[in-house]
Write an enzyme that holds these catalytic residues in place. Structure first.
Site, mmCIF file in Angstrom:
data_model
loop_
_atom_site.group_PDB
_atom_site.id
_atom_site.type_symbol
_atom_site.label_atom_id
_atom_site.label_comp_id
_atom_site.label_asym_id
_atom_site.label_seq_id
_atom_site.Cartn_x
_atom_site.Cartn_y
_atom_site.Cartn_z
ATOM 1 N N CYS A 22 0.816 -1.220 0.000
ATOM 2 C CA CYS A 22 0.000 0.000 0.000
ATOM 3 C C CYS A 22 0.845 1.263 0.000
ATOM 4 O O CYS A 22 0.303 2.357 -0.021
ATOM 5 C CB CYS A 22 -0.903 0.000 1.232
ATOM 6 S SG CYS A 22 0.030 -0.149 2.750
HETATM 7 C C1 LIG Z 1 0.502 -4.841 3.776
HETATM 8 S S1 LIG Z 1 1.660 -6.129 3.929
HETATM 9 C C2 LIG Z 1 0.606 -7.508 4.254
HETATM 10 C C3 LIG Z 1 0.480 -7.867 5.703
HETATM 11 C C4 LIG Z 1 -0.343 -9.076 5.985
HETATM 12 N N1 LIG Z 1 -1.626 -9.045 5.334
HETATM 13 C C5 LIG Z 1 -0.563 -9.274 7.477
HETATM 14 O O1 LIG Z 1 -1.695 -9.260 7.928
HETATM 15 O O2 LIG Z 1 0.418 -9.445 8.219
HETATM 16 C C6 LIG Z 1 2.157 -6.370 2.259
HETATM 17 C C7 LIG Z 1 3.132 -7.502 2.066
HETATM 18 O O3 LIG Z 1 3.368 -7.653 0.657
HETATM 19 C C8 LIG Z 1 4.657 -8.173 0.511
HETATM 20 N N2 LIG Z 1 5.066 -7.946 -0.901
HETATM 21 C C9 LIG Z 1 5.350 -6.768 -1.499
HETATM 22 N N3 LIG Z 1 5.670 -6.980 -2.781
HETATM 23 C C10 LIG Z 1 5.578 -8.311 -3.008
HETATM 24 C C11 LIG Z 1 5.784 -9.131 -4.139
HETATM 25 N N4 LIG Z 1 6.186 -8.620 -5.321
HETATM 26 N N5 LIG Z 1 5.586 -10.461 -4.026
HETATM 27 C C12 LIG Z 1 5.208 -10.990 -2.835
HETATM 28 N N6 LIG Z 1 5.008 -10.259 -1.716
HETATM 29 C C13 LIG Z 1 5.197 -8.942 -1.808
HETATM 30 C C14 LIG Z 1 5.472 -7.420 1.554
HETATM 31 O O4 LIG Z 1 6.660 -8.133 1.889
HETATM 32 C C15 LIG Z 1 4.482 -7.307 2.711
HETATM 33 O O5 LIG Z 1 4.696 -8.335 3.641
#
Ligand SMILES: C[S@@+](CC[C@H](N)C(=O)[O-])C[C@H]1O[C@@H](n2cnc3c(N)ncnc32)[C@H](O)[C@@H]1O
Length: 457
Positions: free
Chosen positions: A102
């Site tokens: 985000c």
């Molecule tokens: C907002 S956090 C999600 C947190 C999770 N829903 C929780 O409740 O703990 C977004 C996540 O997306 C992951 N992320 C970002 N880009 C990504 C990608 N290209 N592939 C996989 N994961 C990714 C980040 O590492 C991060 O952990």
């Protein structure tokens, strides 16, 4: 009103999903994308879902997730849709959930839609390709008006999902934190807005205060009930405490802070490092502001010299949070194993999480609807419309509204987009219930009128 306080412990596999089977006799299978350290998965598991696979590209988040929730999180770049989508389709999930990155939407970020905002479209691609019955997406409020979400929404609607889109405040869903988040819940074949009433009804009327979590223990302090009134009750866990004779109990609201309490200077206010010119000090009787990576930084001299006018206590005397505190505010159990990660990464994972009590509350509403235990509401202005447009007397209005409710029960809480599918399902339910001819035609007519009203709205 409910306050579901984050439980301590309970992160083991054994607690997983007791007593929560569906009509089909099994739990709903969930795949989580962008799963981080597992806040959302923890909440959904507590609601009764079976989270069978999770993905994230950050190795330490995958490790933390796996140690605490079972070894089904995989390190992968979800941008590689061509490799991962077929794998997810084969798992045949009942629901796909995720909080795509985000930062590109966040008020704390650059506000320029870029690579990371694109993951909102990627999330929709995964849903459309696997075609689960349900999905749930979480994001910052700002995502609502983004080009990325507009594209994703169009793809999801074209794939036949009805959408319930709402901004919720976590403080009304069992979390002591004013955290506003965009939640979109989709179900295949439904009308838009199908779950909004249930989500709104699940909210507690008052926000959850920090005291609900920290009432008897703040950071490294513990409450030992004094044997004589007027004596000290709060002790540091690092120092010697009084002889414990059944003294551990929640700190009563009537407890008067004692000047020798180990947190005496701290109970009047808690410091959360603010952005720009926002307030920094909060009382225990209100929710925290939204937790971010830097929330637990100490007040700077510039803030102490020029505090926010609404601070309930001086920032210099306010309690500064520990990492354990921010994790608790985000709904992680105290024994969540964060080992092997840098302190900065842990702060980031905590800040990123969907607070688990909020995920659990939303998950419960999905399960209730899936089981036919809740139904979309019949708004009051439908009655006004019947009286005005159809010239109905009050008794007739009441009967018509009751018949619409009855139709929705017969449809198992479904709010089907396709009128043909709805009529077909209704006729099947009439047969099954053996309803009289007259009752059937009354219900059909009431539902027709309801749809007419909806079209006009
Ligand atoms: C907002 S956090 C999600 C947190 C999770 N829903 C929780 O409740 O703990 C977004 C996540 O997306 C992951 N992320 C970002 N880009 C990504 C990608 N290209 N592939 C996989 N994961 C990714 C980040 O590492 C991060 O952990």
């Amino acid at each position: 009103m409910f306050f579901e306080v984050a439980e301590s412990g309970g992160s083991s596999l054994a607690e997983s999903h007791a007593g929560l089977d569906l009509q089909s006799g099994r739990s709903m299978k969930v795949v989580e994308l962008y799963a981080g350290a597992g806040g959302m998965s923890l909440g959904l598991r507590r609601a009764g879902f079976d989270v069978i696979r999770a993905y994230d590209h950050m190795q330490c988040a995958v490790d933390v997730y796996n140690r605490n929730l079972g070894y089904h999180s995989i390190r992968a770049d979800l941008g590689d849709v061509a490799s991962i989508a077929p794998e997810i389709s084969k798992l045949r999930p009942d629901m796909i959930v995720g909080g795509p990155p985000c930062q590109d939407f966040s008020p704390a970020g650059a506000r320029i839609e870029g690579e990371r905002a694109n993951h909102t479209r990627t999330f929709a691609l995964y849903v459309c390709s696997a075609g689960p019955r349900w999905f749930m997406m979480e994001n910052v409020q700002r995502a609502r008006n983004s080009a990325a979400w507009a594209d994703a929404r169009e793809m999801l609607a074209n794939a036949g999902y009805g959408l319930s889109q709402i901004v919720v405040n976590a403080a009304h869903y069992g979390v002591p934190q004013k955290r506003q988040r965009l939640i979109v819940i989709g179900r295949r074949g439904e009308r838009d807005g199908f779950l909004l009433g249930s989500i709104q009804e699940a909210a507690s009327p008052v926000p959850m205060p920090l005291r609900a979590v920290f009432g008897d223990q703040l950071g490294d302090h513990v409450y030992n009930h004094p044997r004589t009134p007027g004596r000290r009750g709060v002790w540091s866990v690092d120092g010697p405490s009084p002889t414990i004779r059944n003294a551990r109990r929640p700190q009563p609201a009537s407890y008067e802070p004692h000047r020798n309490d180990s947190n005496y200077n701290q109970v009047t206010g808690l410091y959360f490092r603010p952005f720009h010119d926002a307030r920094g000090v909060y009382s225990l009787d209100e929710p925290a502001p939204s937790i971010v990576r830097t929330s637990r930084e100490r007040p700077r001299s510039s803030y102490i010299a020029s505090p926010h006018p609404d601070d309930p206590a001086p920032a210099s005397a306010a309690y500064v949070l520990t990492q354990k505190d921010t994790a608790r505010i985000q709904g992680f159990p105290e024994d969540w194993d964060w080992s092997g990660c840098t302190s900065r990464d842990i702060d980031q994972m905590i800040a990123n999480a969907v607070p688990s009590p909020m995920a659990a509350a939303l998950g419960r509403e999905i399960l209730r609807r899936e089981r036919g235990e809740s139904h979309p509401g019949v708004p009051g202005n439908f009655g006004q419309w019947l009286a005005k447009e159809k010239k109905m007397a009050p008794q007739m209005v009441a009967n018509t509204k009751w018949r619409v409710k009855r139709a929705r029960q017969l449809l198992g809480g479904r709010d089907l987009q396709c009128q043909g599918a709805e009529s077909h399902a209704l006729e099947a339910a009439f047969e099954q219930e053996g309803l009289a001819k007259g009752t059937r035609s009354d219900i059909r007519r009431a539902l027709r009128q309801f749809r007419e009203w909806q079209e006009q709205m």
